[in-house]
Design a protein around this motif. Structure first.
Motif, PDB file in Angstrom:
ATOM      1  N   UNK A 295       0.794  -1.224   0.000  1.00 23.12           N
ATOM      2  CA  UNK A 295       0.000   0.000   0.000  1.00 23.12           C
ATOM      3  C   UNK A 295       0.830   1.280   0.000  1.00 23.12           C
ATOM      4  N   UNK A 296       2.038   1.227   0.535  1.00 28.70           N
ATOM      5  CA  UNK A 296       2.854   2.436   0.615  1.00 28.70           C
ATOM      6  C   UNK A 296       3.934   2.470  -0.454  1.00 28.70           C
ATOM      7  N   UNK A 297       3.997   1.383  -1.267  1.00 27.00           N
ATOM      8  CA  UNK A 297       4.945   1.286  -2.382  1.00 27.00           C
ATOM      9  C   UNK A 297       6.390   1.403  -1.912  1.00 27.00           C
ATOM     10  N   UNK A 298       6.670   0.926  -0.713  1.00 27.14           N
ATOM     11  CA  UNK A 298       8.037   0.872  -0.203  1.00 27.14           C
ATOM     12  C   UNK A 298       8.677  -0.416  -0.695  1.00 27.14           C
ATOM     13  N   UNK A 299       9.877  -0.359  -1.264  1.00 24.31           N
ATOM     14  CA  UNK A 299      10.536  -1.600  -1.702  1.00 24.31           C
ATOM     15  C   UNK A 299      10.558  -2.621  -0.570  1.00 24.31           C
ATOM     16  N   UNK A 300      10.203  -3.850  -0.891  1.00 21.59           N
ATOM     17  CA  UNK A 300       9.988  -4.848   0.154  1.00 21.59           C
ATOM     18  C   UNK A 300      11.219  -5.073   1.012  1.00 21.59           C
ATOM     19  N   UNK A 301      12.370  -5.245   0.384  1.00 25.96           N
ATOM     20  CA  UNK A 301      13.564  -5.569   1.155  1.00 25.96           C
ATOM     21  C   UNK A 301      14.003  -4.388   2.019  1.00 25.96           C
ATOM     22  N   UNK A 302      13.796  -3.170   1.526  1.00 28.53           N
ATOM     23  CA  UNK A 302      14.111  -2.013   2.371  1.00 28.53           C
ATOM     24  C   UNK A 302      13.169  -1.941   3.559  1.00 28.53           C
ATOM     25  N   UNK A 303      11.860  -2.167   3.291  1.00 31.23           N
ATOM     26  CA  UNK A 303      10.891  -2.161   4.382  1.00 31.23           C
ATOM     27  C   UNK A 303      11.190  -3.281   5.374  1.00 31.23           C
ATOM     28  N   UNK A 304      11.518  -4.469   4.849  1.00 31.98           N
ATOM     29  CA  UNK A 304      11.812  -5.601   5.731  1.00 31.98           C
ATOM     30  C   UNK A 304      13.046  -5.314   6.573  1.00 31.98           C
ATOM     31  N   UNK A 305      14.068  -4.747   5.963  1.00 29.75           N
ATOM     32  CA  UNK A 305      15.298  -4.448   6.701  1.00 29.75           C
ATOM     33  C   UNK A 305      15.029  -3.455   7.825  1.00 29.75           C
ATOM     34  N   UNK A 306      14.281  -2.393   7.506  1.00 25.50           N
ATOM     35  CA  UNK A 306      13.996  -1.368   8.508  1.00 25.50           C
ATOM     36  C   UNK A 306      13.173  -1.939   9.665  1.00 25.50           C
ATOM     37  N   UNK A 307      12.103  -2.659   9.332  1.00 25.09           N
ATOM     38  CA  UNK A 307      11.187  -3.156  10.359  1.00 25.09           C
ATOM     39  C   UNK A 307      11.833  -4.269  11.173  1.00 25.09           C
ATOM     40  N   UNK A 308      12.454  -5.238  10.474  1.00 25.09           N
ATOM     41  CA  UNK A 308      13.053  -6.366  11.178  1.00 25.09           C
ATOM     42  C   UNK A 308      14.228  -5.907  12.034  1.00 25.09           C
ATOM     43  N   UNK A 309      15.043  -5.013  11.502  1.00 22.07           N
ATOM     44  CA  UNK A 309      16.175  -4.509  12.282  1.00 22.07           C
ATOM     45  C   UNK A 309      15.691  -3.765  13.520  1.00 22.07           C
ATOM     46  N   UNK A 310      14.726  -2.864  13.327  1.00 23.01           N
ATOM     47  CA  UNK A 310      14.202  -2.112  14.466  1.00 23.01           C
ATOM     48  C   UNK A 310      13.577  -3.035  15.493  1.00 23.01           C
ATOM     49  N   UNK A 311      12.775  -4.002  15.014  1.00 21.96           N
ATOM     50  CA  UNK A 311      12.143  -4.937  15.940  1.00 21.96           C
ATOM     51  C   UNK A 311      13.156  -5.801  16.658  1.00 21.96           C
ATOM     52  N   UNK A 312      14.195  -6.220  15.955  1.00 19.89           N
ATOM     53  CA  UNK A 312      15.223  -7.053  16.585  1.00 19.89           C
ATOM     54  C   UNK A 312      15.954  -6.287  17.670  1.00 19.89           C
ATOM     55  N   UNK A 313      16.232  -5.012  17.431  1.00 21.25           N
ATOM     56  CA  UNK A 313      16.918  -4.203  18.433  1.00 21.25           C
ATOM     57  C   UNK A 313      16.064  -4.034  19.689  1.00 21.25           C
ATOM     58  N   UNK A 314      14.755  -3.746  19.486  1.00 17.46           N
ATOM     59  CA  UNK A 314      13.864  -3.586  20.640  1.00 17.46           C
ATOM     60  C   UNK A 314      13.724  -4.906  21.381  1.00 17.46           C
ATOM     61  N   UNK A 315      13.597  -5.999  20.646  1.00 18.66           N
ATOM     62  CA  UNK A 315      13.477  -7.311  21.259  1.00 18.66           C
ATOM     63  C   UNK A 315      14.730  -7.640  22.078  1.00 18.66           C
ATOM     64  N   UNK A 316      15.879  -7.375  21.484  1.00 17.00           N
ATOM     65  CA  UNK A 316      17.140  -7.655  22.199  1.00 17.00           C
ATOM     66  C   UNK A 316      17.262  -6.807  23.446  1.00 17.00           C
ATOM     67  N   UNK A 317      16.836  -5.546  23.356  1.00 14.81           N
ATOM     68  CA  UNK A 317      16.882  -4.667  24.526  1.00 14.81           C
ATOM     69  C   UNK A 317      16.005  -5.221  25.646  1.00 14.81           C
ATOM     70  N   UNK A 318      14.806  -5.685  25.297  1.00 10.57           N
ATOM     71  CA  UNK A 318      13.900  -6.234  26.310  1.00 10.57           C
ATOM     72  C   UNK A 318      14.491  -7.480  26.966  1.00 10.57           C
ATOM     73  N   UNK A 319      15.082  -8.359  26.150  1.00 10.82           N
ATOM     74  CA  UNK A 319      15.649  -9.595  26.711  1.00 10.82           C
ATOM     75  C   UNK A 319      16.833  -9.282  27.618  1.00 10.82           C
ATOM     76  N   UNK A 320      17.701  -8.355  27.173  1.00  9.96           N
ATOM     77  CA  UNK A 320      18.871  -7.995  27.992  1.00  9.96           C
ATOM     78  C   UNK A 320      18.462  -7.358  29.307  1.00  9.96           C
ATOM     79  N   UNK A 321      17.493  -6.459  29.247  1.00  6.22           N
ATOM     80  CA  UNK A 321      17.022  -5.800  30.478  1.00  6.22           C
ATOM     81  C   UNK A 321      16.414  -6.820  31.415  1.00  6.22           C
ATOM     82  N   UNK A 322      15.599  -7.721  30.853  1.00  9.17           N
ATOM     83  CA  UNK A 322      14.950  -8.711  31.712  1.00  9.17           C
ATOM     84  C   UNK A 322      15.911  -9.726  32.276  1.00  9.17           C
ATOM     85  N   UNK A 323      17.002  -9.992  31.577  1.00  9.21           N
ATOM     86  CA  UNK A 323      17.953 -10.996  32.026  1.00  9.21           C
ATOM     87  C   UNK A 323      19.016 -10.413  32.942  1.00  9.21           C
ATOM     88  N   UNK A 324      19.058  -9.077  33.027  1.00  5.79           N
ATOM     89  CA  UNK A 324      20.116  -8.435  33.810  1.00  5.79           C
ATOM     90  C   UNK A 324      19.939  -8.567  35.322  1.00  5.79           C
TER      91      UNK A 324
END
Length: 324
Positions: A295-324
């Motif tokens: 719907x937004x005509x964003x190239x798929x791999x660019x959109x995937x990289x942005x979203x997956x990278x951002x989500x992975x960073x937030x996920x990793x932050x949550x796991x590290x904080x919870x495991x600390x």
């Protein structure tokens, strides 16, 4: 004690009443078409002209019906409307249809003509009078022609690039009103709730506590995003559409985005629930990337990289904080 029926049954109508019902129905349909035309005039002028022409056709049919009634039964027409007859087709309220988009309005117009044709065909089958059968048969044929007429009018008024331009405008409005705020909500709900949910999960290893935190974070984020979207822009200048619709789209999708990886913690086994939550997070992030591409005509791999990278960073932050 017997109660009198509130509505007449179709099979009990007299020939005069059937004609009166047809007259009132044609009048109602003309008013509906004019309402559609008024609703569409600003954004879709070609379709507005089409519905104006269809309303004029309904007026002409009503005049013919009145003339036939006067010839057979006189000038006094019984008051009989759709709501007075049990089993008779009803029109959906205009305000429910006109807010659903151009294609939905066009489809409703085609359905209106089809319903009217079926009414006359049913009326033909329940009368034995030759003159009445001829009259009702003519009306059924007229309604069948109306369906063709609707197509002819569309061809006449939606010429050249008019239909394509109106369809593009309708698609753009759909994206601005529903997809864009819904996508923003889904991204916020899916990504922003990762840290508190997984931090709680790895800090407590308690699925019930994680579930409660996840639900609270999702619902709270949904309410916040919904009100923020609705209050930030009334749509008058930006043309983004109803703030209520945008607020609902944003709020609901934010809540769903967070709930997706919170609900696995209904499972009491911690590692089973967490593994399933990881899988759902992966699906959510890729779904966001697909919507951006679709719907937004964003190239798929660019959109995937942005979203997956951002989500992975937030996920990793949550796991590290919870495991600390």
């Amino acid at each position: 004690m017997r109660f009198l029926p509130q509505r007449k049954r179709f099979r009990d109508l007299t020939e005069q009443e059937i004609l009166a019902l047809a007259i009132s129905s044609e009048e109602d349909d003309a008013r509906i078409y004019r309402s559609y035309a008024e609703r569409l005039r600003g954004d879709y002028p070609a379709s507005a002209r089409m519905f104006e022409a269809m309303a004029e056709e309904e007026d002409a049919h009503r005049a013919q019906l009145i003339a036939l009634h006067e010839a057979r039964f006189g000038s006094t027409i019984p008051l009989l409307r759709r709501e007075h007859v049990a089993g008779y087709y009803n029109r959906r309220p205009v305000w429910l249809i006109q807010n659903l988009g151009l294609d939905r309005i066009r489809a409703e117009a085609a359905l209106m003509e089809h319903d009217a044709e079926q009414f006359y065909l049913a009326a033909v089958r329940r009368t034995g009078d030759a003159e009445t059968r001829r009259l009702l048969g003519d009306l059924a044929a007229a309604e069948a022609r109306h369906q063709t007429l609707a197509g002819d009018l569309a061809e006449a008024h939606l010429v050249g690039d008019a239909r394509a331009q109106e369809d593009a405008a309708a698609h753009r409005q759909f994206v601005l009103t529903w997809v864009q705020p819904g996508l923003a909500g889904l991204m916020d709900g899916s990504v922003s709730t990762l840290a508190p949910i997984f931090a709680t999960a790895f800090a407590t290893h308690d699925t019930q506590t994680t579930l409660l935190i996840g639900i609270a974070a999702s619902v709270g984020a949904g309410i916040s995003m919904g009100f923020t979207e609705a209050a930030s822009d009334d749509g008058e200048i930006s043309g983004r559409g109803s703030p209520v619709k945008r607020g609902l789209a944003s709020g609901i999708m934010t809540t769903l985005g967070g709930m997706g990886h919170a609900l696995p913690y209904l499972i009491t086994d911690f590692w089973t629930a967490t593994t399933l939550a990881f899988v759902i997070v992966f699906v959510e992030l890729w779904a966001i990337a697909w919507i951006q591409r679709r719907y937004m005509e964003t190239p798929f791999f660019r959109a995937a990289f942005q979203v997956v990278l951002g989500g992975a960073l937030v996920l990793a932050a949550g796991i590290l904080i919870g495991s600390g």
